[in-house]
Scaffold this active site. Structure first.
Site, PDB file in Angstrom:
ATOM      1  CD  GLU A 155      -1.770  -2.356   1.532  1.00 16.03           C
ATOM      2  OE1 GLU A 155      -0.620  -2.585   1.971  1.00 16.03           O
ATOM      3  OE2 GLU A 155      -2.627  -3.250   1.431  1.00 16.03           O
ATOM      4  CG  HIS A 173     -10.995  -6.205   7.308  1.00 14.08           C
ATOM      5  ND1 HIS A 173     -10.038  -6.881   8.011  1.00 14.08           N
ATOM      6  CD2 HIS A 173     -10.684  -6.368   5.996  1.00 14.08           C
ATOM      7  CE1 HIS A 173      -9.189  -7.445   7.166  1.00 14.08           C
ATOM      8  NE2 HIS A 173      -9.545  -7.144   5.937  1.00 14.08           N
TER       9      HIS A 173
END
Lengths: 436, 410
Positions: free
Chosen positions: B146, B215
């Site tokens: 990322e 998440h």
């Protein structure tokens, strides 16, 4: 030496990477890439390193044998090769750029101690051969991504000394209007994509610039776009994930980028050898499917030879290269660093290998230039640097009206105020007094 | 727009039981615009108890089936119904894709990069089919890195491209925080305005359905104090498409927040090209008694509460602030001046969240117009728990909203 040099040039030959699309699933499993054989001076010295672990001197802990310009000269002479590594004109350009880098940084130190500039100022003394050896081969359209030690990369890339000095003085005439400072030098005109103050964060940005070149060529069909990007960073960065992530991506997509490691042995106070399991950084290139090259970073001519080949590869679309330049900084990490940790003998050793002196000797010995020629350059550069200081000193400090400019490229990003107008339309905004 | 809300409460209309038959071929072959609900029916997201009536997030890939399931069955039932109406009906994730696709067609420098955005089509299918259409370089599948691919997007943006970087989950972007903050946010400034970073960073975020703490993050608060970045949150297919397009066209770096539970909201949107204003709030329901400021998924909890409130005789004004940074103080201010009471309902963290900033902004600018202290309902400052009931208690529920309004209007 020349044999060793050519081995060192490229640790691996270009290999059959898939050239069509990153989608291809049938990428051949190529042979483990070759690493330099024992004819390389660098591996040889690793053995020495292990055997001489009792040695106190850091010098023996270097991964590679150090080769001076004079050795190359001897080599050339012994073979009586008429070809010199550079022409007179090239030599003078290199010399001037290195002198500029050195003189500029020495002046920065003075100005820092005189209270003309503030913050963290990292000087490049000793590493000039890397900046000059690489950047002087670039076109204006090629990009450079630097670190916090970025003044000299900016100068090599063509940013005027006046603008860099003025930036350091925090003046509005600086290359970033005084908004960047020592560690954030940018120039869109010269495609200097910035000094990046944190370790490793510039590498992905450089990878993105290289991606843009590929994109222009392949998606936008700008066939003549052969721009390359150089990413400079140090040995400390090579233990950072972004380094590995970007080696992977650059090799995967065959991006036109050269990863230039300026291994000066020290990450502030952390010795490269204390921080790194395998100190031979160039070996990490082949692990990702790209050539890894080790070069004497105190020798501008060798750096230039390696750079030429790596840049050529990138331009031809043959992909990235990792180059480890073994170099040394002659000053502390920054001007705030007392530099008490490094062994005086180590410092003395590298001081004796000053890349500027080496180039000077080479040019004089080979009658590429006379003492007078070089003196004239020294004088010219002194004037350039003096002029830069004068310019910076006389330049105005930024006005308050500048404060809110450049936060957003589109100032509408400051939003709509209670009166229903965009805040950037408020006169106070232009005056810099708006509360945002 | 309004259609969506008329239906709130009638919620159970759409059920997404996993047992529904699923015909991929049919789904993929039907032109998008033929998808349509039964005539007059509007799509509803929340049941009267406040829980969402479809299960988007249950175990990753299965969620996709559930989404498409709902679509497929609906497409089945009414193939011809839509042709007579203006506009076309689609799901929120399709609206995002449509916006992206149109911008990619319009401007060859627009490209997408992220994990599984290409061949896989995106974890929530926002980029489905784009790689086939535009090629692997424009829809770039990146390694799982990322920080580096976000940085790469920034480098590409500095050198002339307009990348849309997808965080497979907004939480993953924490790994790219340095690049987003130091480079995205600061580079234009530190370079003295020389380099622009016209990048869009987007992805699914918010509290889903028992996805576990990592998440289910509410990251608006983390990003909001980065200078030089704009943040918007979409909540309907209409504004999802409009904001996506506006974000891509903006010269500023924009973070576009999508919510995992809203991807299969359905709405009829115009056929014509349109964009939304990145800085403007959206009036959802005009009213007189109290201003309710909300965004993203909480808009639906608010609308559900609004129905109850209306039945109780209240007339709340509901504004979807949409622009999380900067705030549209004009729309908000006008509402405050009318109702004199403010309730903020957000899913963001309580401490240092969007609601906290909004409270400060309203107090600073409109204190004299307030007849009661601002009430801010945020989600709890806890890592989002896995267990269903605990998770439910973490985020604001419609009943709390009703209570808060009653308290405000006493």
């Amino acid at each position: 030496m020349s044999a060793a040099f050519s081995t060192a040039k490229f640790a691996t030959q270009p290999f059959p990477l898939n050239t069509t699309s990153p989608r291809s699933h049938d990428k051949p499993l190529f042979d483990p890439l070759k690493i330099p054989t024992s004819s390389s001076p660098f591996l040889g010295s690793t053995r020495k390193l292990r055997l001489s672990s009792s040695s106190k001197l850091n010098l023996h802990r270097r991964s590679g044998a150090v080769v001076a310009v004079s050795d190359v000269v001897k080599e050339k002479k012994s073979k009586s090769t008429p070809n010199l590594l550079i022409t007179k004109e090239e030599g003078l350009v290199l010399y001037e750029d290195m002198i500029l880098g050195r003189a500029f940084e020495d002046m920065c130190a003075q100005m820092y101690y005189r209270g003309k500039m503030f913050g963290f100022v990292h000087l490049y003394n000793g590493q000039e051969a890397v900046s000059t050896g690489f950047i002087k081969l670039l076109k204006k359209e090629d990009s450079v991504v630097s670190t916090y030690r970025d003044h000299v990369h900016a100068l090599s890339k063509g940013v005027p000394a006046r603008e860099v000095m003025s930036e350091l003085f925090g003046k509005t005439t600086g290359c970033c209007r005084g908004q960047g400072g020592s560690m954030h030098m940018f120039s869109s005109e010269h495609n200097l994509l910035g000094g990046f103050a944190f370790i490793g964060e510039g590498i992905p940005v450089a990878t993105g610039a290289a991606f843009s070149s590929k994109y222009r060529r392949e998606v936008l069909k700008q066939a003549d776009c052969d721009h390359v990007t150089l990413a400079f960073f140090g040995d400390g960065t090579c233990n950072n994930g972004q380094f590995f992530e970007c080696l992977n991506m650059a090799a995967l997509w065959k991006l036109p980028i050269i990863f230039v490691v300026e291994n000066n042995l020290w990450a502030i106070g952390m010795s490269h050898l204390r921080a790194t399991s395998d100190p031979q950084i160039y070996k990490k290139g082949p692990a990702f499917g790209m050539p890894g090259i080790h070069v004497d970073g105190m020798d501008v001519l060798k750096v230039r030879e390696v750079a030429k080949e790596a840049i050529g590869r990138a331009r031809r679309g043959e992909g990235p290269t990792l180059v480890e330049c073994e170099t040394y900084r002659f000053r502390g990490h920054s001007l705030a660093d007392p530099d008490e940790l490094r062994d005086p003998a180590e410092k003395a050793h590298y001081a004796a290998r000053d890349p500027i002196t080496a180039l000077k000797n080479y040019m004089i010995e080979n009658r590429l230039a006379s003492e007078a020629d070089l003196k004239a350059i020294d004088k010219k550069i002194d004037e350039v640097v003096e002029d830069a200081v004068e310019f910076a000193d006389e330049s105005p400090l930024p006005q308050r009206s500048q404060l809110l400019e450049n936060v957003f490229a589109d100032p509408k990003g400051f939003g709509i105020g209670p009166d229903g107008r965009y805040r950037c339309e408020d006169p106070k905004f232009t005056e810099g007094t708006a509360h945002v | 727009m309004a259609a969506i809300f008329q239906g709130v409460g009638a919620a159970a209309a759409l059920s997404s039981s996993p047992s529904n038959s699923f015909d991929t071929k049919k789904l993929l072959c039907s032109p998008r615009r033929s998808f349509s609900a039964r005539k007059g029916a509007s799509f509803v997201v929340v049941r009267s108890d406040g829980s969402v009536n479809f299960d988007l997030n249950h175990k990753g890939r299965r969620a996709q089936q559930l989404i498409t399931n709902a679509v497929a069955t609906k497409a089945d039932s009414s193939a011809a119904a839509s042709s007579s109406k203006p506009g076309h009906e689609l799901l929120l994730f399709e609206a995002l894709r449509e916006g992206l696709e149109e911008e990619m067609e319009r401007d060859a420098t627009v490209c997408v990069m992220g994990e599984d955005v290409g061949h896989y089509g995106g974890s929530y299918k926002v980029t489905r089919g784009l790689a086939e259409k535009f090629g692997d370089l424009r829809v770039l599948d990146t390694p799982i890195a990322e920080n580096s691919f976000t940085g790469m997007g920034i480098g590409a943006a500095m050198t002339g491209l307009r990348p849309v970087v997808e965080g497979m989950n907004m939480g993953f972007l924490l790994l790219a925080f340095n690049q987003i903050s130091n480079n995205c946010g600061m580079l234009h400034y530190t370079s003295g305005g020389q380099f622009k970073i016209p990048i869009v960073i987007r992805g699914p975020g918010g509290v889903g359905r028992q996805l576990g703490a990592e998440h289910s993050q509410r990251l608006e608060s983390y990003f909001q104090s980065i200078p030089g970045i704009q943040m918007v949150a979409c909540s309907t297919p209409y504004n999802a498409k409009g904001l996506m397009k506006a974000a891509i066209r903006s010269e500023n770096p924009v973070i576009l927040f999508e919510h995992v539970l809203l991807y299969n909201l359905k709405e009829r949107i115009p056929d014509e090209d349109y964009i939304c204003n990145l800085e403007e709030a959206e009036m959802v329901r005009p009213g007189e008694h109290v201003t309710i400021l909300t965004y993203s998924r909480m808009r639906y909890h608010v609308m559900q509460a609004a129905k109850t409130l209306v039945n109780k005789g209240y007339d709340p004004e509901v504004i979807d602030i949409r622009s999380l940074k900067p705030f549209d103080l004009y729309t908000i201010g006008n509402s405050v001046k009318k109702t004199h009471r403010v309730l903020i309902v957000e899913e963001c963290m309580r401490t240092g969240g969007i609601g906290a900033s909004l409270t400060a902004a309203i107090t600073e600018n409109f204190h004299d117009y307030l007849d009661a202290p601002i009430i801010c309902l945020s989600s709890q400052d806890v890592p989002t728990p896995y267990a269903g009931p605990l998770e439910e208690w973490t985020v604001v529920q419609p009943a709390q909203i009703v209570t808060a309004v009653e308290q405000l209007c006493q």
